[in-house]
Scaffold this motif. Structure first.
Motif, PDB file in Angstrom:
ATOM      1  N   THR A  57     -25.679  -8.562  80.547  1.00 50.44           N
ATOM      2  CA  THR A  57     -25.560  -9.431  81.760  1.00 50.44           C
ATOM      3  C   THR A  57     -25.305  -8.550  82.999  1.00 50.44           C
ATOM      4  O   THR A  57     -24.667  -9.085  83.940  1.00 50.44           O
ATOM      5  N   CYS A  98     -22.451 -10.553  89.919  1.00 55.99           N
ATOM      6  CA  CYS A  98     -22.611 -10.180  88.322  1.00 55.99           C
ATOM      7  C   CYS A  98     -21.787 -11.056  87.356  1.00 55.99           C
ATOM      8  O   CYS A  98     -20.651 -11.296  87.651  1.00 55.99           O
ATOM      9  N   ARG A  99     -22.308 -11.407  86.228  1.00 56.04           N
ATOM     10  CA  ARG A  99     -21.537 -12.474  85.304  1.00 56.04           C
ATOM     11  C   ARG A  99     -20.495 -11.559  84.813  1.00 56.04           C
ATOM     12  O   ARG A  99     -19.687 -12.393  84.066  1.00 56.04           O
TER      13      ARG A  99
END
Length: 303
Positions: free
Chosen positions: A220, A246-247
């Motif tokens: 991710t 961004c996760r």
């Protein structure tokens, strides 16, 4: 090799500021053929210069003697010499947001960014010896910084925002649950020590930063899109971090001042006369920054 005239001469690419600095050094050096020479002898004779070992010891003693006024942490006792700094600095700097960029400049890996990245990342990668000496200490240091957040979370506070906030909260809740279930263990180990141990294990891949924290998870990670496919998934490329989307990214109130300052800077910039592409770029960045500051506002409202 430095100081070995028998070895083949090598060449480095350098950037313009470095070239200018060397040109100045050429005018200042007292040596007939070398730009950089040892100055310890002249330092001992009282003619200026420096003695690195002595100066480092004096610096440490001064910092420790003035902690009451500066608020700095005490530097532990131990031998500290210049050669110990380069690799350790590289590894620590590489773990900070934009540290890869600063590290590349510091190490003069500035030939071309595409080529320099490989060299810089290699220098910033912990080797087995370094890991043995320092990696556990880094994890413990990171865990110590999370203790206050863990305690706030224990009483139900929302302590993070950003794409990775839910995952971060879940990890803290997991540690708190483990604390509650460890009655016998808590009787044997001080609470904070147990908290640090559990946090270190839960967030072993956490990278702390001044703009955000990274809950490193390769699939991710936005930063991996900047790398060739065969180099992805090994470590975060923090210089390419996208903290607002961004996760893996987590923002806490400690990060808020940085985002507020950037928001103010962008608003000031947009008051000026700009070309259309630059204005559009600044407006797009402002929208991204405001998506983060709006979350900070909402978190405070719900506190």
């Amino acid at each position: 090799m430095k100081g070995d005239d028998s070895r083949p001469r090598g060449y480095w690419w350098i950037i313009e500021p470095v070239a200018r600095a060397i040109a100045v050094a050429e005018q200042l050096t007292r040596h007939d053929t070398r730009v950089f020479t040892a100055v310890i002898a002249r330092a001992e004779e009282g003619e200026g210069g420096f003695d690195a070992a002595r100066d480092i010891d004096d610096f440490i003693a001064t910092v420790n003697a003035n902690r009451e006024h500066t608020g700095l942490e005490e530097i532990p006792e131990g031998l500290v010499r210049p050669h110990m700094f380069r690799h350790t600095m590289s590894i620590i700097a590489a773990q900070e947001p934009d540290g890869e960029i600063a590290l590349g400049l510091q190490l003069k890996h500035a030939a071309r960014r595409a080529m320099a990245n490989r060299t810089t990342l290699a220098c910033g990668k912990p080797d087995a010896k370094w890991v043995k000496e320092f990696d556990n200490q880094l994890q413990v240091a990171a865990a110590k910084r999370l203790v206050s957040l863990l305690q706030a979370r224990r009483v139900g506070q929302t302590i993070a925002v950003g794409p990775g906030a839910a995952r971060f909260h879940a990890g803290l809740d997991k540690v708190n649950d483990a604390m509650d279930q460890a009655g016998t263990l808590r009787a044997q180990v001080a609470d904070e020590r147990l908290e640090i141990t559990l946090l270190r294990d839960e967030f072993a891949d956490l990278h702390l930063g001044t703009v955000n924290h990274c809950l490193w998870n390769a699939p991710t990670a936005e930063c991996q899109n900047q790398l060739p496919r065969d180099q992805r998934g090994q470590a975060p490329l923090l210089g390419a971090c996208q903290p607002s989307r961004c996760r893996n990214s987590v923002l806490t109130l400690a990060h808020e001042p940085i985002w507020r300052m950037e928001e103010a800077d962008l608003l000031t910039l947009l008051k000026k006369k700009l070309s259309m592409p630059r204005r559009e770029q600044a407006m797009a960045r402002l929208a991204e920054v405001r998506s983060a500051t709006a979350q900070f506002d909402k978190m405070k409202e719900n506190a």
